[in-house]
Design a protein around this motif. Structure first.
Motif, PDB file in Angstrom:
ATOM      1  N   ASN A  55       0.798  -1.226   0.000  1.00 56.47           N
ATOM      2  CA  ASN A  55       0.000   0.000   0.000  1.00 56.47           C
ATOM      3  C   ASN A  55       0.835   1.283   0.000  1.00 56.47           C
ATOM      4  O   ASN A  55       0.297   2.374  -0.226  1.00 56.47           O
ATOM      5  N   LEU A  56       2.116   1.147   0.276  1.00 56.08           N
ATOM      6  CA  LEU A  56       2.970   2.328   0.367  1.00 56.08           C
ATOM      7  C   LEU A  56       4.289   2.033  -0.346  1.00 56.08           C
ATOM      8  O   LEU A  56       5.061   1.184   0.097  1.00 56.08           O
ATOM      9  N   SER A  57       4.525   2.697  -1.445  1.00 52.08           N
ATOM     10  CA  SER A  57       5.731   2.451  -2.237  1.00 52.08           C
ATOM     11  C   SER A  57       6.970   2.960  -1.505  1.00 52.08           C
ATOM     12  O   SER A  57       6.870   3.716  -0.526  1.00 52.08           O
ATOM     13  N   LEU A  58       8.136   2.561  -1.973  1.00 47.09           N
ATOM     14  CA  LEU A  58       9.396   3.003  -1.377  1.00 47.09           C
ATOM     15  C   LEU A  58       9.498   4.524  -1.432  1.00 47.09           C
ATOM     16  O   LEU A  58       9.881   5.178  -0.449  1.00 47.09           O
ATOM     17  N   SER A  59       9.116   5.103  -2.546  1.00 46.54           N
ATOM     18  CA  SER A  59       9.173   6.558  -2.706  1.00 46.54           C
ATOM     19  C   SER A  59       8.266   7.264  -1.713  1.00 46.54           C
ATOM     20  O   SER A  59       8.669   8.230  -1.047  1.00 46.54           O
ATOM     21  N   ASP A  60       7.034   6.772  -1.584  1.00 45.52           N
ATOM     22  CA  ASP A  60       6.070   7.386  -0.656  1.00 45.52           C
ATOM     23  C   ASP A  60       6.493   7.183   0.801  1.00 45.52           C
ATOM     24  O   ASP A  60       6.278   8.063   1.644  1.00 45.52           O
ATOM     25  N   ALA A  61       7.084   6.033   1.088  1.00 47.00           N
ATOM     26  CA  ALA A  61       7.535   5.766   2.451  1.00 47.00           C
ATOM     27  C   ALA A  61       8.649   6.735   2.835  1.00 47.00           C
ATOM     28  O   ALA A  61       8.708   7.234   3.967  1.00 47.00           O
ATOM     29  N   ARG A  62       9.533   7.028   1.884  1.00 43.49           N
ATOM     30  CA  ARG A  62      10.621   7.982   2.153  1.00 43.49           C
ATOM     31  C   ARG A  62      10.074   9.384   2.387  1.00 43.49           C
ATOM     32  O   ARG A  62      10.548  10.104   3.267  1.00 43.49           O
ATOM     33  N   LYS A  63       9.069   9.765   1.603  1.00 47.77           N
ATOM     34  CA  LYS A  63       8.473  11.101   1.778  1.00 47.77           C
ATOM     35  C   LYS A  63       7.820  11.223   3.155  1.00 47.77           C
ATOM     36  O   LYS A  63       7.954  12.250   3.830  1.00 47.77           O
ATOM     37  N   LEU A  64       7.121  10.158   3.567  1.00 50.57           N
ATOM     38  CA  LEU A  64       6.451  10.185   4.870  1.00 50.57           C
ATOM     39  C   LEU A  64       7.488  10.223   5.997  1.00 50.57           C
ATOM     40  O   LEU A  64       7.319  10.965   6.979  1.00 50.57           O
ATOM     41  N   ALA A  65       8.561   9.466   5.833  1.00 52.87           N
ATOM     42  CA  ALA A  65       9.622   9.457   6.852  1.00 52.87           C
ATOM     43  C   ALA A  65      10.263  10.848   6.974  1.00 52.87           C
ATOM     44  O   ALA A  65      10.595  11.292   8.079  1.00 52.87           O
ATOM     45  N   THR A  66      10.427  11.534   5.852  1.00 53.95           N
ATOM     46  CA  THR A  66      10.992  12.889   5.874  1.00 53.95           C
ATOM     47  C   THR A  66      10.083  13.833   6.653  1.00 53.95           C
ATOM     48  O   THR A  66      10.541  14.629   7.478  1.00 53.95           O
ATOM     49  N   LYS A  67       8.785  13.749   6.404  1.00 54.69           N
ATOM     50  CA  LYS A  67       7.812  14.593   7.115  1.00 54.69           C
ATOM     51  C   LYS A  67       7.845  14.298   8.619  1.00 54.69           C
ATOM     52  O   LYS A  67       7.742  15.207   9.448  1.00 54.69           O
ATOM     53  N   MET A  68       8.013  13.031   8.964  1.00 61.20           N
ATOM     54  CA  MET A  68       8.026  12.657  10.381  1.00 61.20           C
ATOM     55  C   MET A  68       9.282  13.168  11.076  1.00 61.20           C
ATOM     56  O   MET A  68       9.236  13.596  12.231  1.00 61.20           O
ATOM     57  N   ARG A  69      10.409  13.147  10.385  1.00 62.39           N
ATOM     58  CA  ARG A  69      11.636  13.698  10.972  1.00 62.39           C
ATOM     59  C   ARG A  69      11.511  15.198  11.198  1.00 62.39           C
ATOM     60  O   ARG A  69      11.946  15.723  12.225  1.00 62.39           O
TER      61      ARG A  69
END
Length: 400
Positions: A55-69
Motif C-alpha cells: 500500500n505504500l511504495s518506497l518513494s512514498d515511504a521515504r516522503k512520509l519518513a521525511t515529514k516525520m523527521r
C-alpha cells in the motif's frame, strides 16, 4: 549505508532492513513486508508502523519518513501524521475492558473473569492504564512486573500473560505492526529471571491420612452444613467447588453414582464417582432436609451453594493449618501407601488426566466398578475409629 532498491525488495529474506534516515523495511517469515519508522523519544527507541509495502511504495515511504523527521525537529509527535490520535485508538484500560468482556463467555467460571479484573485493577491500570497502546514499551511492562516478579511470581507471570493478550488483541484490531513488549520468549526472558527458577512450589497443606479417621469421627458429631459437606468431599475425593455445587439431579441413588457434568469439572470432562455407604448416608440425611427451592444438596440459607470460605473457615476453627483441597492428597497418599490399587485407578478417582489411551477407552465401563472398590475401601478406612457413624437426624441443620 546502502539505500533499498524497490526492484530488490520482493526478493529480500526475513529481517529488518534500513533505508537510512529512520526508515526501515520489516520482512516477516510469512513474506509480509511493511515500513517502520524508528526514532528516539525521552531516551528510548520508539517504532511506528507506516503500512504495508503493497500500500505504500518506497518513494512514498521515504516522503512520509521525511515529514516525520521534520515533525520531531519541531517538537511534534510524529503520530499525528499517521492520524494515531483518532478516537478509535484507545488507552490500554479500554482495550483491556473490551478484551475481558469479549472473552468472558469462553472462560469456564465467573472467578476467572474476576481474577483478570482484579489483577488489572491492582497491578496494571495504575501504571499503564491510561497509556495508548502504541506508547507502551518494554520499560512500561517492567514497571508493572518488576515490583512483584520475585515476591509474587505466580501472580506476576499471569499478569504478564494477560498484558500480552490484551496488547496482541489491540494490535490486531488497529492494524498495528509493533513488537509486543509483554512477550516472554526472546524479549522479557532476557531481562527477567525465569519463573520456575525463583518460584517455590507450594503444596496444599494436608492432614496426614493416619489422622483422617479421628478427624472424621469428630466431623460425625457435627451436623452443620459445612461439616456435612466436608465429610462428603473427603469421602468422594472431590474438590471444594465440586462438592459445594453438588446437585440432586447429578445423583443416581439407585446405582449409587454421582455424575459431575463436564462444565463443573476442572478438566472440562464428565466425572462419575461411586458413592460409598457413608456418603450415601449423608445424602439420605440431606434428602430429609432438602430445600424445596433448590436442587443443591448443600444449599446455604439463601438457597445458593455454600461459599468456599464456609469450608475454609470451618477448618480454621477446628484444625488450623489444614486446607480443604489437602484431603485429596490425604486420599492419594493413603492409596499409595496402604493399598494395592494401581496408580492409574487412584488418579482416575481424583479425576486427574490419564495419558494412556487404553485406560481412557475403558474408563466408562469396568474401571467405574474398580473405582467403587477404592471408594468403599477409603470410606471403610475413614470409619476405623470405634465411634458410631450414624447421623443424628434429631439435630437441625445449622448454617456454618
Amino acid at each position: 549505508m546502502a539505500k533499498l532498491e524497490a526492484i530488490k525488495i520482493a526478493k529480500l529474506e526475513p529481517g529488518l532492513y534500513s533505508d537510512g534516515d529512520n526508515l526501515y523495511l520489516r520482512v516477516k517469515d510469512t513474506g509480509a513486508r511493511s515500513w517502520v519508522f524508528r526514532f528516539k523519544q525521552s531516551g528510548r527507541t520508539r517504532e511506528l508502523g507506516l503500512g504495508s509495502f503493497k500500500n505504500l511504495s518506497l518513494s512514498d515511504a521515504r516522503k512520509l519518513a521525511t515529514k516525520m523527521r521534520l515533525a520531531i525537529l519541531e517538537g511534534i509527535n510524529p503520530d499525528v501524521l499517521l492520524n494515531r490520535n483518532k478516537p478509535t485508538i484507545k488507552v490500554f484500560k479500554e482495550y483491556a475492558l473490551d478484551y475481558i468482556k469479549t472473552k468472558r463467555v469462553e472462560w469456564k467460571n465467573i472467578k476467572h473473569a474476576q481474577q483478570w479484573e482484579n489483577t488489572m485493577e491492582t497491578y496494571v491500570y495504575p501504571k499503564i492504564g491510561n497509556k495508548q497502546i502504541i506508547d507502551i514499551s518494554l520499560s512500561d511492562v517492567l514497571r508493572v512486573l518488576s515490583p512483584i516478579w520475585v515476591s509474587k511470581t505466580e501472580t506476576a507471570s499471569r499478569v504478564r500473560g494477560r498484558i500480552e493478550c490484551i496488547l496482541d488483541s489491540a494490535a490486531v484490531l488497529e492494524g498495528l505492526e509493533k513488537r509486543n513488549p509483554a512477550r516472554w520468549k526472546g524479549n522479557l526472558d532476557k531481562v527477567l529471571a525465569a519463573p520456575e527458577k525463583i518460584q517455590k512450589v507450594r503444596h496444599h497443606p494436608s492432614l496426614n491420612y493416619v489422622n483422617v479417621p479421628e478427624f472424621m469421627s469428630e466431623l460425625r458429631l457435627k451436623t452443620t452444613l459445612s461439616a456435612l459437606c466436608l465429610r462428603f468431599l473427603i469421602l468422594t475425593g472431590t474438590r471444594s467447588a465440586e462438592a459445594r455445587g453438588a446437585k440432586w439431579s447429578e445423583i443416581d441413588m439407585e446405582s449409587r453414582i454421582w455424575t459431575i457434568p463436564s462444565e463443573r469439572m476442572k478438566a472440562s470432562r464428565e466425572h462419575k464417582i461411586p458413592i460409598s455407604e457413608e456418603a450415601y448416608l449423608i445424602l439420605e440425611f440431606m434428602k430429609c432436609h432438602k430445600n424445596p427451592k433448590s436442587d443443591l444438596i448443600f444449599p446455604s440459607s439463601t438457597g445458593r451453594a455454600l461459599s468456599a470460605e464456609a469450608l475454609t473457615n470451618f477448618l480454621k476453627r477446628t484444625h488450623p493449618g489444614i486446607s480443604v483441597h489437602g484431603f485429596r492428597s490425604s486420599f492419594r497418599v493413603w492409596g499409595a501407601e496402604m493399598t494395592e490399587f494401581s496408580e492409574t485407578l487412584l488418579e482416575l478417582c481424583l479425576a486427574h488426566a490419564i495419558q494412556s489411551e487404553t485406560v481412557l477407552a475403558y474408563q466408562r465401563s469396568n474401571l467405574l466398578e474398580k473405582r467403587r472398590s477404592i471408594m468403599n475401601a477409603w470410606a471403610k478406612y475413614c470409619c476405623t475409629e470405634p465411634k458410631s457413624n450414624v447421623i443424628e437426624i434429631s439435630k437441625p441443620i445449622k448454617a456454618a
